[in-house]
Design a protein around this motif. Sequence first.
Motif, PDB file in Angstrom:
ATOM      1  N   ASN A 227       0.952  -1.179   0.081  1.00  0.00           N
ATOM      2  CA  ASN A 227      -0.008  -0.031   0.004  1.00  0.00           C
ATOM      3  C   ASN A 227       0.937   1.095   0.005  1.00  0.00           C
ATOM      4  O   ASN A 227       0.482   2.424  -0.532  1.00  0.00           O
ATOM      5  CB  ASN A 227      -0.952   0.196   1.087  1.00  0.00           C
ATOM      6  CG  ASN A 227      -1.873  -0.871   1.086  1.00  0.00           C
ATOM      7  OD1 ASN A 227      -2.586  -1.136  -0.049  1.00  0.00           O
ATOM      8  ND2 ASN A 227      -2.517  -1.243   2.204  1.00  0.00           N
ATOM      9  N   ASN A 230       2.524   1.489  -3.391  1.00  0.00           N
ATOM     10  CA  ASN A 230       1.497   2.287  -4.373  1.00  0.00           C
ATOM     11  C   ASN A 230       1.493   3.729  -4.325  1.00  0.00           C
ATOM     12  O   ASN A 230       1.338   4.256  -5.090  1.00  0.00           O
ATOM     13  CB  ASN A 230       0.569   1.529  -4.204  1.00  0.00           C
ATOM     14  CG  ASN A 230       0.388   0.030  -4.645  1.00  0.00           C
ATOM     15  OD1 ASN A 230       1.120  -0.130  -5.738  1.00  0.00           O
ATOM     16  ND2 ASN A 230      -0.799  -0.553  -4.375  1.00  0.00           N
ATOM     17  N   GLY A 234       2.980   5.289  -7.181  1.00  0.00           N
ATOM     18  CA  GLY A 234       2.311   5.281  -7.933  1.00  0.00           C
ATOM     19  C   GLY A 234       1.856   3.761  -8.622  1.00  0.00           C
ATOM     20  O   GLY A 234       1.439   3.685  -9.983  1.00  0.00           O
ATOM     21  N   SER A 235       2.649   2.939  -8.011  1.00  0.00           N
ATOM     22  CA  SER A 235       2.379   1.325  -8.789  1.00  0.00           C
ATOM     23  C   SER A 235       1.033   0.687  -8.383  1.00  0.00           C
ATOM     24  O   SER A 235       0.283   1.287  -7.643  1.00  0.00           O
ATOM     25  CB  SER A 235       3.436   0.521  -7.833  1.00  0.00           C
ATOM     26  OG  SER A 235       3.369   0.505  -6.615  1.00  0.00           O
ATOM     27  N   ASP A 236       0.741  -0.312  -8.999  1.00  0.00           N
ATOM     28  CA  ASP A 236      -0.595  -0.942  -9.020  1.00  0.00           C
ATOM     29  C   ASP A 236      -0.699  -2.461  -8.502  1.00  0.00           C
ATOM     30  O   ASP A 236      -1.179  -3.159  -8.789  1.00  0.00           O
ATOM     31  CB  ASP A 236      -1.213  -1.170 -10.296  1.00  0.00           C
ATOM     32  CG  ASP A 236      -0.484  -1.833 -11.446  1.00  0.00           C
ATOM     33  OD1 ASP A 236       0.650  -2.298 -11.039  1.00  0.00           O
ATOM     34  OD2 ASP A 236      -0.859  -1.971 -12.436  1.00  0.00           O
ATOM     35  N   GLU A 238      -1.521  -5.211  -6.118  1.00  0.00           N
ATOM     36  CA  GLU A 238      -2.789  -5.857  -5.536  1.00  0.00           C
ATOM     37  C   GLU A 238      -2.737  -6.635  -4.513  1.00  0.00           C
ATOM     38  O   GLU A 238      -2.133  -7.809  -4.740  1.00  0.00           O
ATOM     39  CB  GLU A 238      -3.521  -6.537  -6.835  1.00  0.00           C
ATOM     40  CG  GLU A 238      -4.123  -5.809  -7.892  1.00  0.00           C
ATOM     41  CD  GLU A 238      -5.480  -5.128  -7.709  1.00  0.00           C
ATOM     42  OE1 GLU A 238      -6.296  -5.308  -6.803  1.00  0.00           O
ATOM     43  OE2 GLU A 238      -6.087  -4.844  -8.821  1.00  0.00           O
ATOM     44  N   VAL A 267       3.474  -5.955 -12.433  1.00  0.00           N
ATOM     45  CA  VAL A 267       3.244  -4.784 -11.536  1.00  0.00           C
ATOM     46  C   VAL A 267       3.647  -3.380 -12.503  1.00  0.00           C
ATOM     47  O   VAL A 267       4.857  -3.534 -13.108  1.00  0.00           O
ATOM     48  CB  VAL A 267       3.897  -4.802 -10.533  1.00  0.00           C
ATOM     49  CG1 VAL A 267       3.888  -3.393  -9.529  1.00  0.00           C
ATOM     50  CG2 VAL A 267       3.703  -5.940  -9.702  1.00  0.00           C
ATOM     51  N   ARG A 268       3.183  -2.372 -12.667  1.00  0.00           N
ATOM     52  CA  ARG A 268       3.233  -1.428 -13.616  1.00  0.00           C
ATOM     53  C   ARG A 268       3.278   0.002 -12.743  1.00  0.00           C
ATOM     54  O   ARG A 268       2.817   0.196 -11.580  1.00  0.00           O
ATOM     55  CB  ARG A 268       2.433  -1.163 -14.566  1.00  0.00           C
ATOM     56  CG  ARG A 268       2.413  -2.247 -15.528  1.00  0.00           C
ATOM     57  CD  ARG A 268       1.237  -2.200 -16.560  1.00  0.00           C
ATOM     58  NE  ARG A 268       1.155  -3.139 -17.272  1.00  0.00           N
ATOM     59  CZ  ARG A 268       0.349  -4.348 -17.069  1.00  0.00           C
ATOM     60  NH1 ARG A 268      -0.363  -4.040 -15.865  1.00  0.00           N
ATOM     61  NH2 ARG A 268       0.178  -5.597 -17.622  1.00  0.00           N
ATOM     62  N   TRP A 269       4.423   0.851 -13.169  1.00  0.00           N
ATOM     63  CA  TRP A 269       4.456   2.182 -12.280  1.00  0.00           C
ATOM     64  C   TRP A 269       5.191   2.985 -13.220  1.00  0.00           C
ATOM     65  O   TRP A 269       6.389   2.937 -14.010  1.00  0.00           O
ATOM     66  CB  TRP A 269       5.066   2.174 -11.023  1.00  0.00           C
ATOM     67  CG  TRP A 269       6.547   1.801 -11.057  1.00  0.00           C
ATOM     68  CD1 TRP A 269       7.431   2.717 -10.893  1.00  0.00           C
ATOM     69  CD2 TRP A 269       7.228   0.619 -11.039  1.00  0.00           C
ATOM     70  NE1 TRP A 269       8.899   1.900 -11.154  1.00  0.00           N
ATOM     71  CE2 TRP A 269       8.691   0.571 -11.235  1.00  0.00           C
ATOM     72  CE3 TRP A 269       6.498  -0.583 -10.992  1.00  0.00           C
ATOM     73  CZ2 TRP A 269       9.514  -0.436 -11.258  1.00  0.00           C
ATOM     74  CZ3 TRP A 269       7.589  -1.864 -11.289  1.00  0.00           C
ATOM     75  CH2 TRP A 269       8.949  -1.775 -11.149  1.00  0.00           C
ATOM     76  N   GLN A 273       7.617  -1.699 -15.677  1.00  0.00           N
ATOM     77  CA  GLN A 273       6.859  -3.069 -15.618  1.00  0.00           C
ATOM     78  C   GLN A 273       7.741  -3.932 -14.828  1.00  0.00           C
ATOM     79  O   GLN A 273       8.906  -4.043 -15.487  1.00  0.00           O
ATOM     80  CB  GLN A 273       6.240  -3.567 -16.947  1.00  0.00           C
ATOM     81  CG  GLN A 273       5.635  -4.530 -16.639  1.00  0.00           C
ATOM     82  CD  GLN A 273       4.648  -5.100 -17.702  1.00  0.00           C
ATOM     83  OE1 GLN A 273       4.024  -4.204 -18.680  1.00  0.00           O
ATOM     84  NE2 GLN A 273       4.351  -6.535 -18.121  1.00  0.00           N
TER      85      GLN A 273
END
Length: 324
Positions: A227, A230, A234-236, A238, A267-269, A273
């Motif tokens: 968390n 992220n 700004g990563s995604d 989950e 995972v992307r930011w 990737q």
Amino acid sequence: MRDDLQTRFIQLYREDADELNTRLHIELSNSLLSPQASLSPKYFYDTLGSRLFQAICALPEYYPTRTEAAIFTQYRQQMAESIGTGSTMIDLGAGDCAKAASLFGALRPEQYVPVDISVDFVRGAVESLQHTYPQIDMLGVGMDFSARLDLPDEVRREKRLFFYPGSSIGNFTLREAIALLRRMRLSCDDDGGLLIGVDLVKDKNILEPAYDDALGLTAAFNLNILNNINRLLGSDFELKDWQHKAFYHPDKQRIEMYLEARRDLAVRWQGKQRDFVRGERIHTENSYKYTPESFIGALNEAGFARTRMWTDEQGWFAVFHATP
Ligand code: AVI
């Protein structure tokens, strides 16, 4: 009681926000893109992470906090005899200042200097302590002591006592730990010293549940780092795609914590990737355990020649007073 109490606060080396952001993005991208992905444990401690860590300290499986507290309670007087009164007590990673405050009665320091990464973390606690102990000069300092330890001139040089409880030293490699201990040694004169709590090597059946508790608090603490990342990067990530893993590695005498991918994922930011296959891990923490001899060796190497140690009956945890 004095009504002119003026606790002072100093924040050192605050980088400007842009500089900090760039450095943070480079550091995090590099560690996520390296073959063994990792995240520094310093990112555990956002607001929720700090609360989760406090809750971990109250778990039945997490023996270090209560064992160390019992050692302080049982041997407070002996520690005071070894240390002497009138010290300049420098509390590294002070947080709520509670551990240091529990020793004020016995140690009667002349000056108390809680140090934390942000001076705001200690402000409230110090202000209320200052009212309870008006005779102690208090000076809150915000700095990252893991990188450097040049204290402001307002910190007395006489009888500096570095206070580093909780076995936080265990989250550094041996090399980093010796470097940090050496910085403490260089920052005090021959009348100074160190009071430090260290977790000891013990059976895997005690160690592993302390880092993988039945309630799942350590799992939540470990997952919460995603968390925070992220938010910072700004990563995604989950969270549901990851699971907590903690193992004791007897050869390296350390607990290793990881987050393991539950499926193949990406995972992307910020245009970058990282692909993970199912079962692949992100390394999030090491927690080194010492023997009394190995820790005394580290203290000696850092320039602390004389040591005294107190431990609990089971020999699970130790508190050292080390002097030059
Ligand atoms: C802060 N530090 C000493 C804790 C430890 O035991 O290494 C951090 C921790 N990680 C999982 N549980 C507690």
